[in-house]
Structures are given as C-alpha cells and as structure tokens.
Design an enzyme around this catalytic site. Structure first.
Site, PDB file in Angstrom:
ATOM      1  N   ASP A   1     -70.399 -47.302 -42.731  1.00  0.00           N
ATOM      2  CA  ASP A   1     -69.144 -46.542 -42.772  1.00  0.00           C
ATOM      3  C   ASP A   1     -68.593 -46.364 -44.186  1.00  0.00           C
ATOM      4  O   ASP A   1     -67.512 -45.807 -44.359  1.00  0.00           O
ATOM      5  CB  ASP A   1     -68.065 -47.248 -41.931  1.00  0.00           C
ATOM      6  CG  ASP A   1     -68.187 -46.906 -40.453  1.00  0.00           C
ATOM      7  OD1 ASP A   1     -68.967 -45.994 -40.114  1.00  0.00           O
ATOM      8  OD2 ASP A   1     -67.499 -47.549 -39.646  1.00  0.00           O
TER       9      ASP A   1
ATOM     10  N   ALA B   1     -62.393 -48.499 -40.236  1.00  0.00           N
ATOM     11  CA  ALA B   1     -63.146 -48.576 -41.497  1.00  0.00           C
ATOM     12  C   ALA B   1     -62.280 -48.911 -42.711  1.00  0.00           C
ATOM     13  O   ALA B   1     -62.500 -48.393 -43.804  1.00  0.00           O
ATOM     14  CB  ALA B   1     -63.927 -47.277 -41.738  1.00  0.00           C
ATOM     15  N   GLY B   2     -61.309 -49.794 -42.527  1.00  0.00           N
ATOM     16  CA  GLY B   2     -60.463 -50.205 -43.648  1.00  0.00           C
ATOM     17  C   GLY B   2     -61.263 -50.933 -44.715  1.00  0.00           C
ATOM     18  O   GLY B   2     -61.122 -50.656 -45.909  1.00  0.00           O
ATOM     19  N   GLY B   3     -62.120 -51.842 -44.323  1.00  0.00           N
ATOM     20  CA  GLY B   3     -62.957 -52.579 -45.272  1.00  0.00           C
ATOM     21  C   GLY B   3     -63.898 -51.634 -46.008  1.00  0.00           C
ATOM     22  O   GLY B   3     -64.180 -51.811 -47.196  1.00  0.00           O
ATOM     23  N   SER B   4     -64.375 -50.626 -45.304  1.00  0.00           N
ATOM     24  CA  SER B   4     -65.263 -49.641 -45.926  1.00  0.00           C
ATOM     25  C   SER B   4     -64.491 -48.814 -46.945  1.00  0.00           C
ATOM     26  O   SER B   4     -65.011 -48.486 -48.020  1.00  0.00           O
ATOM     27  CB  SER B   4     -65.855 -48.717 -44.854  1.00  0.00           C
ATOM     28  OG  SER B   4     -66.612 -49.478 -43.938  1.00  0.00           O
ATOM     29  N   ALA B   5     -63.236 -48.473 -46.632  1.00  0.00           N
ATOM     30  CA  ALA B   5     -62.398 -47.740 -47.590  1.00  0.00           C
ATOM     31  C   ALA B   5     -62.174 -48.596 -48.840  1.00  0.00           C
ATOM     32  O   ALA B   5     -62.175 -48.083 -49.964  1.00  0.00           O
ATOM     33  CB  ALA B   5     -61.067 -47.361 -46.949  1.00  0.00           C
TER      34      ALA B   5
ATOM     35  N   LYS C   1     -60.282 -43.993 -41.271  1.00  0.00           N
ATOM     36  CA  LYS C   1     -60.847 -42.875 -40.502  1.00  0.00           C
ATOM     37  C   LYS C   1     -60.658 -43.085 -39.008  1.00  0.00           C
ATOM     38  O   LYS C   1     -60.439 -44.204 -38.523  1.00  0.00           O
ATOM     39  CB  LYS C   1     -62.344 -42.693 -40.796  1.00  0.00           C
ATOM     40  CG  LYS C   1     -63.247 -43.912 -40.484  1.00  0.00           C
ATOM     41  CD  LYS C   1     -63.675 -44.080 -39.053  1.00  0.00           C
ATOM     42  CE  LYS C   1     -64.557 -45.291 -38.802  1.00  0.00           C
ATOM     43  NZ  LYS C   1     -64.744 -45.627 -37.399  1.00  0.00           N
TER      44      LYS C   1
ATOM     45  N   GLY D   1     -60.206 -52.996 -36.882  1.00  0.00           N
ATOM     46  CA  GLY D   1     -59.605 -52.113 -35.880  1.00  0.00           C
ATOM     47  C   GLY D   1     -60.449 -50.908 -35.518  1.00  0.00           C
ATOM     48  O   GLY D   1     -60.027 -50.085 -34.716  1.00  0.00           O
ATOM     49  N   GLY D   2     -61.645 -50.750 -36.113  1.00  0.00           N
ATOM     50  CA  GLY D   2     -62.442 -49.556 -35.841  1.00  0.00           C
ATOM     51  C   GLY D   2     -62.012 -48.377 -36.678  1.00  0.00           C
ATOM     52  O   GLY D   2     -62.311 -47.227 -36.362  1.00  0.00           O
TER      53      GLY D   2
HETATM   54  O1  C5P Z   1     -73.443 -51.145 -41.635  1.00  0.00           O
HETATM   55  P1  C5P Z   1     -72.445 -52.165 -41.194  1.00  0.00           P
HETATM   56  O2  C5P Z   1     -72.642 -53.482 -41.883  1.00  0.00           O
HETATM   57  O3  C5P Z   1     -71.046 -51.678 -41.259  1.00  0.00           O
HETATM   58  O4  C5P Z   1     -72.721 -52.418 -39.640  1.00  0.00           O
HETATM   59  C1  C5P Z   1     -72.236 -53.538 -38.975  1.00  0.00           C
HETATM   60  C2  C5P Z   1     -73.031 -53.760 -37.714  1.00  0.00           C
HETATM   61  O5  C5P Z   1     -72.718 -52.734 -36.761  1.00  0.00           O
HETATM   62  C3  C5P Z   1     -74.539 -53.684 -37.870  1.00  0.00           C
HETATM   63  O6  C5P Z   1     -75.073 -54.930 -38.240  1.00  0.00           O
HETATM   64  C4  C5P Z   1     -74.993 -53.292 -36.481  1.00  0.00           C
HETATM   65  O7  C5P Z   1     -74.979 -54.415 -35.629  1.00  0.00           O
HETATM   66  C5  C5P Z   1     -73.851 -52.390 -36.018  1.00  0.00           C
HETATM   67  N1  C5P Z   1     -74.169 -50.968 -36.218  1.00  0.00           N
HETATM   68  C6  C5P Z   1     -75.097 -50.370 -35.397  1.00  0.00           C
HETATM   69  N2  C5P Z   1     -75.395 -49.053 -35.556  1.00  0.00           N
HETATM   70  C7  C5P Z   1     -74.770 -48.303 -36.494  1.00  0.00           C
HETATM   71  C8  C5P Z   1     -73.792 -48.892 -37.337  1.00  0.00           C
HETATM   72  C9  C5P Z   1     -73.523 -50.241 -37.173  1.00  0.00           C
HETATM   73  O8  C5P Z   1     -75.674 -51.025 -34.512  1.00  0.00           O
HETATM   74  N3  C5P Z   1     -75.083 -47.012 -36.606  1.00  0.00           N
END
Ligand code: C5P
Length: 324
Positions: free
Chosen positions: A161, A125-129, A30, A122-123
């Site tokens: 994500d 969301a490959g791991g999320s995919a 994404k 890379g921002g």
């Molecule tokens: O949910 P996920 O594990 O992908 O998020 C990784 C980190 O990114 C979280 O631990 C948090 O530090 C940060 N994050 C955040 N606010 C969000 C999404 C992610 O601060 N809305």
C-alpha cells in the site's frame, strides 16, 4: 512488474546532501472504492484489482538534519495516534528512511517528526502514508534526487500500500495493489469514517478471506474494475458511485468483527448513500451526499456506542508533497 517500479540498480553516493535543514511532507490516507481479491499466491500475497481514492486525512512527516555528532541514526517522534506506537525499525517511516539511505549510499542520519491523523490499523494505509512521506522528505533533505519512478520502486519494497500515497488522487491497483495506473475522475466526494475501538491486522483479514473461500468451496478470482464505477467517477455524482462501491475483504472483516455489519447498517439508515469496509477494515467508510447528512451519520454512529469516533474527509486529494 509495473513501469512505475524501476529501482536504481547501481547506486552512486550523492556528491552532496540537500541544503535545507528541515523538510515537511504531507501524504494522504486512502479508501478502497473497489477491491476484488484472488487466491493467495506462492509469495503469500493475493492478486488484487483495487481502486484507491486518497482522502483528506493527512499524515505529516518533518525530516530534520541532525547535528554533526549525531550522524548516522534515524530517530522518530510521533505526535497524535494511540500511545505505544513503535519508533524503531518496526515503524514503516523509519524503515523508509533506512531503505533510502541504504539504496543511495547516504551515511547521514535524520530526525523524523510524524504527526498522525489517519486511524491506526484501520484499513486506511496510515502507516503506508507515513512511509511515503518519509521517502519524499528524506529524498529532499539528503539531496538524493531519486525520481518518482525510483521512489515508487522503493515504496513497493516497503509494502503493497506504500506506492499509492506517493501518487494520490484516484488510481487502479493491480498485482499486490502496488502496480498503479491513475484514473480520471471528476468532482469531490464526502466521506464519514467510523473508527473502531480496536484495529484489525491486515494479514489476519486476508487469512480469514482464504478460510471463508475454502469453506465455500470456491477459488476466488479477481474481477476487473466495473465500467459502472469508472463511469460514475467521471460524472462526479456520489449517487452514481454509491452502488458501484465493493470490497471482497468486507465479509472477512465482518466475520472477525460482527459489529462492523451493524455500523454499516446504521450509517446507511442515517442517510449515507452506501457504507463499506475500508480496505482490510475495521474502519467503515460511509459515502454521504452533503454536509447535513454527514453530521446526521456522525451523530447516529457516536450515539450508538459502536464506534470509538467518527471523522469526516473529502476526496480525492493529492499524493505526497512537500509543504511549507
Ligand atoms: O505488503 P504489506 O506488508 O502491507 O502486506 C501485509 C500483509 O497483507 C502481507 O504479508 C499479506 O499477508 C497480506 N497481503 C496480501 N495480499 C496483498 C497485500 C497484502 O495477502 N495483495
């Protein structure tokens, strides 16, 4: 939270597993067309308003049934991507399979084969995919029969994500970014992604966002999606979309990695309508009007030595789905 986040409360073990010996699922990476970030909450997360667009950089997960003697484990093999990616529980695809098994009472294991195309860290969301694809593939392989809302509930537990690549196309995200509503759009958009030599950690970028806000003496608040952005998406005109692109995390990513600013300027000088940091970066997403410009932007970026590579993709594309 969202109507999409129902989680099965009293799981009953499935009476029988699915019949296929292998299931292949594709899920997209994404780009965030808009990201407005508020102040960190007590849960450590930042409230977001974001617009996701699924791009044709596709992760593929194949889930294979194991021989009877090997039952109970989740194994992962990765094709593509940098060397050294974890294949144990640190990998979101493995965590997704384990969470689905635990939630539904499945005792069977699975062999996962992951083909990576989305840049790592890379921002995008490959791991999320990967996690989204693993959920859909295992749900099918095991015959666990969770519906899309139930899968979305599990996805949100894996990461903020993860729900979006299940849905795909274009959607607004609230809350942590996981409370999704689909957005009506028209047309196809062409992107060039400038890949960085080294990834950026999402929590580190959010922490720098907090520091920059504190240093400026302001409490960040989330804005709603601007009307200009949703209107542009309904026209299908990339020229109208370009000025509406926005990312509150960009300043933090640039502060951590100043070369990102040069990459953005270079892409725009080479003809991109607009270039912004994708999500928490460091990938830069350059919106281009057509193929000739895409090639010019790719050449300019490659020649600069500022990037490790470039990749082109169109968008939006569908969410996680079984193929083949
Ligand atoms: O949910 P996920 O594990 O992908 O998020 C990784 C980190 O990114 C979280 O631990 C948090 O530090 C940060 N994050 C955040 N606010 C969000 C999404 C992610 O601060 N809305």
């Amino acid at each position: 939270m969202s109507h999409l986040r129902a989680v099965p409360s009293a799981p009953t073990p499935p009476s029988r597993s699915g019949s296929a010996t292998s299931v292949r699922v594709e899920a997209p990476g994404k780009v965030n067309l808009f990201l407005s970030c508020g102040a960190r909450g007590a849960d450590g997360y930042h409230p977001l308003t974001t617009v996701f667009q699924a791009v044709r950089l596709i992760e593929t997960v194949t889930a294979r049934r194991q021989a009877v003697g090997a039952r109970g484990r989740v194994t992962l093999t990765i094709e593509g991507g940098p060397p050294g990616l974890p294949v144990d529980e640190r990998n979101l695809a493995v965590r997704a399979a384990l969470l689905l098994a635990r939630t539904t009472g499945v005792r069977e294991g699975v062999d996962l084969l992951l083909r990576k195309r989305v840049p790592v860290a890379g921002g995008m969301a490959g791991g999320s995919a990967d996690a989204a694809a693993a959920l859909v593939a295992c749900n099918q392989l095991w015959g666990t029969g969770l519906n899309p809302a139930e899968l979305t509930g599990l996805a949100a537990r894996l990461g903020a994500d993860v729900p979006f690549p299940l849905l795909g196309a274009t959607a607004v995200g609230h809350g942590r970014g996981d409370d999704l509503s689909p957005l009506m759009t028209r047309g196809t958009y062409q992107w060039v992604f400038a890949l960085a030599h080294e990834g950026l950690s999402t929590p580190v970028v959010f922490a720098r966002f907090d520091e920059l806000a504190a240093a400026a003496g302001r409490a960040p608040v989330t804005r709603e999606v601007p009307g200009a952005l949703t209107a542009a998406l309904r026209t299908g005109d990339p020229g109208a979309l370009a000025p509406a692109l926005h990312n509150d995390l960009q300043a933090a990513a640039v502060d951590l990695r100043p070369a990102i600013a040069e990459v953005i300027a270079l892409a725009e000088r080479a003809g991109a309508l607009r270039a912004i940091v994708s999500g928490s970066g460091p990938t830069v997403a350059a919106l281009v009007p057509e193929a000739a410009t895409a090639m010019r932007v790719c050449r300019a970026l490659t020649a600069s030595g500022l990037v490790s590579g470039t990749v082109r993709a169109d968008a939006p594309v569908a969410g996680a789905r079984e193929v083949g």
